[in-house]
Design a protein around this motif. Sequence first.
Motif, short mmCIF file in Angstrom:
data_model
loop_
_atom_site.label_atom_id
_atom_site.label_comp_id
_atom_site.label_asym_id
_atom_site.label_seq_id
_atom_site.Cartn_x
_atom_site.Cartn_y
_atom_site.Cartn_z
N PRO A 85 19.81 -21.87 19.38
CA PRO A 85 18.75 -21.82 18.35
C PRO A 85 18.16 -20.42 18.19
CG PRO A 85 18.50 -23.78 19.71
CD PRO A 85 19.56 -22.93 20.36
N ARG A 86 18.03 -19.70 19.31
CA ARG A 86 17.49 -18.34 19.21
C ARG A 86 18.47 -17.42 18.49
NH1 ARG A 86 12.35 -16.00 20.09
NH2 ARG A 86 12.77 -13.95 19.24
N ILE A 87 19.78 -17.60 18.75
CA ILE A 87 20.79 -16.81 18.05
C ILE A 87 20.70 -17.07 16.55
CG2 ILE A 87 23.28 -16.50 17.70
CD1 ILE A 87 23.64 -17.21 20.67
N LEU A 88 20.59 -18.34 16.16
CA LEU A 88 20.50 -18.70 14.74
C LEU A 88 19.23 -18.13 14.11
CD1 LEU A 88 21.71 -22.41 14.98
CD2 LEU A 88 22.96 -20.48 14.00
N TYR A 89 18.12 -18.16 14.87
CA TYR A 89 16.87 -17.60 14.36
C TYR A 89 17.01 -16.09 14.13
CZ TYR A 89 12.07 -15.85 14.40
OH TYR A 89 10.90 -15.18 14.08
N ASN A 90 17.59 -15.40 15.10
CA ASN A 90 17.75 -13.95 14.98
C ASN A 90 18.62 -13.57 13.79
OD1 ASN A 90 16.20 -13.68 17.27
ND2 ASN A 90 17.90 -13.27 18.65
N ILE A 91 19.72 -14.30 13.61
CA ILE A 91 20.63 -13.99 12.51
C ILE A 91 20.00 -14.38 11.17
CG2 ILE A 91 22.87 -14.52 11.46
CD1 ILE A 91 23.98 -14.96 14.27
N GLY A 92 19.35 -15.55 11.13
CA GLY A 92 18.80 -16.04 9.87
C GLY A 92 17.63 -15.22 9.37
N THR A 93 16.76 -14.77 10.27
CA THR A 93 15.57 -14.02 9.87
C THR A 93 15.76 -12.51 9.99
OG1 THR A 93 14.61 -14.07 12.10
CG2 THR A 93 14.11 -15.94 10.64
N GLN A 94 16.79 -12.09 10.71
CA GLN A 94 17.01 -10.67 11.03
C GLN A 94 15.82 -10.09 11.81
OE1 GLN A 94 20.02 -8.74 10.40
NE2 GLN A 94 20.58 -10.91 10.32
N ASN A 95 15.04 -10.95 12.42
CA ASN A 95 13.95 -10.53 13.31
C ASN A 95 14.43 -10.74 14.74
OD1 ASN A 95 11.64 -10.01 14.74
ND2 ASN A 95 10.47 -11.73 13.92
N ARG A 96 14.77 -9.67 15.41
CA ARG A 96 15.40 -9.76 16.72
C ARG A 96 14.43 -9.53 17.86
NH1 ARG A 96 20.70 -10.04 15.29
NH2 ARG A 96 21.20 -9.20 13.24
N ASN A 97 13.14 -9.44 17.55
CA ASN A 97 12.14 -9.24 18.60
C ASN A 97 11.97 -10.50 19.45
OD1 ASN A 97 11.61 -6.68 17.72
ND2 ASN A 97 9.73 -7.20 16.63
N ILE A 98 11.80 -10.30 20.75
CA ILE A 98 11.48 -11.39 21.65
C ILE A 98 10.52 -10.86 22.70
CG2 ILE A 98 13.54 -10.93 23.08
CD1 ILE A 98 13.63 -13.96 23.68
N SER A 99 9.44 -11.57 22.94
CA SER A 99 8.44 -11.10 23.91
C SER A 99 9.04 -11.14 25.32
CB SER A 99 7.18 -11.95 23.84
OG SER A 99 7.43 -13.25 24.34
N LYS A 100 8.42 -10.39 26.20
CA LYS A 100 8.90 -10.35 27.59
C LYS A 100 8.77 -11.73 28.24
CE LYS A 100 8.29 -7.66 31.86
NZ LYS A 100 7.52 -6.60 32.52
N VAL A 101 7.69 -12.44 27.93
CA VAL A 101 7.48 -13.78 28.49
C VAL A 101 8.55 -14.74 27.97
CG1 VAL A 101 5.93 -15.77 28.57
CG2 VAL A 101 5.02 -13.46 28.84
N ALA A 102 8.83 -14.69 26.66
CA ALA A 102 9.84 -15.56 26.07
C ALA A 102 11.22 -15.24 26.62
CB ALA A 102 9.83 -15.43 24.55
N CYS A 103 11.48 -13.95 26.82
CA CYS A 103 12.76 -13.52 27.37
C CYS A 103 12.92 -14.03 28.80
CB CYS A 103 12.85 -11.99 27.33
SG CYS A 103 14.49 -11.31 27.71
N ALA A 104 11.86 -13.90 29.60
CA ALA A 104 11.90 -14.39 30.99
C ALA A 104 12.08 -15.90 31.03
CB ALA A 104 10.62 -13.98 31.72
N THR A 105 11.42 -16.60 30.12
CA THR A 105 11.53 -18.07 30.06
C THR A 105 12.96 -18.48 29.72
OG1 THR A 105 9.23 -18.25 29.34
CG2 THR A 105 10.65 -20.16 28.96
N GLN A 106 13.55 -17.81 28.72
CA GLN A 106 14.93 -18.11 28.35
C GLN A 106 15.88 -17.84 29.52
OE1 GLN A 106 17.25 -15.52 25.64
NE2 GLN A 106 17.62 -17.34 24.39
N THR A 107 15.70 -16.71 30.18
CA THR A 107 16.54 -16.37 31.33
C THR A 107 16.42 -17.42 32.43
OG1 THR A 107 16.29 -14.01 30.88
CG2 THR A 107 17.04 -14.61 33.07
N CYS A 108 15.19 -17.81 32.72
CA CYS A 108 14.93 -18.77 33.80
C CYS A 108 15.62 -20.11 33.52
CB CYS A 108 13.44 -18.97 33.97
SG CYS A 108 13.01 -19.93 35.44
N PHE A 109 15.43 -20.66 32.32
CA PHE A 109 16.06 -21.94 31.98
C PHE A 109 17.57 -21.82 31.95
CE2 PHE A 109 11.83 -23.27 30.48
CZ PHE A 109 11.80 -24.56 30.99
#
Length: 314
Positions: A85-109
């Motif tokens: 879903p994050r890949i689709l969001y990045n491609i669809g919106t061309q907004n590739r920013n992700i917060s450090k907390v969101a990045c850590a959460t994605q990595t952890c899961f």
Amino acid sequence: MGHAEIRTEDNASTVTHFILLGFSDLPNLQGFLFGMFSLVYITILIGNSSIIVITILDPALQKPMYFFLANFSSLEICYVSVTLPRILYNIGTQNRNISKVACATQTCFFLILGATECFLLAVMSYDRYVAICNPLHYPLVMNPVKCNQLAAGSWLGGMPFQVAQTCQIFSLSFCNSNRINHFFCDLPPILKLACEDTSVNELSVYLVTIFIATVPFMLILASYSKIIATILKLPTATGRAKAFSTCSSHLLVVFLFFGSATITYLRPKSTHSPGTDKLFSLFYTIVTPMFNPLIYSLRNKDVIAALRKLLLRK
């Protein structure tokens, strides 16, 4: 594409956001990639959900083997939902920013579910070992309580290690660059952005990978060495073919997943390249979950029969 917010303190740049470059180096293929990944995601959801449904509804599939297969299909849905879903969001919106907390959460899961897959594949090989090598004791050994305990252990077993590892890595200082040359927050590209010595963190990654991936893989090999030895002793060719058919699909999934994941996490940081990391990551994050339902259903007559009955009922 927006730039991540960077706070400057004491002449050091501290990253609070990252930019997932993903497939931004293919500007003319963004529409094609969005359509392809959407189709892949839908295929994974439908394929794995179908296996879960038929294992619940069909009385012929109320066996430990299919109980673990349903767990595995549930895991694959969760696994791809962490990244796709994050890949689709990045491609669809061309907004590739992700917060450090969101990045850590994605990595952890992602790491927790990856550990679950390693343990669950080992449990599934143990189930096949008991069924083929000790068939008379199979109902007693693989009773419902034991199956639930093994499944729960698989889902929860890697959680403490992966949560600790995520906290350790994201407590590092990231400076100079906030661009992750990957399509999700994975450990190798994140470690490259650290502006301090990461040798301890790299050692931690190796040790956790050895425990979570290498140990289950060795247990799988040990189980299948005994399974193959037992199968070869069967008196009839039909019996041998049937036994091999129940194991071959699981072995194929094992080598696809462990092969690509081990190459990614056990290589030294100096040998990592963005293109190679993306290629291997695609295998164990997207390709394997997409083909798992096909691998298991096409090689299993019980699953095909149950699916046919479900479709005819509908």
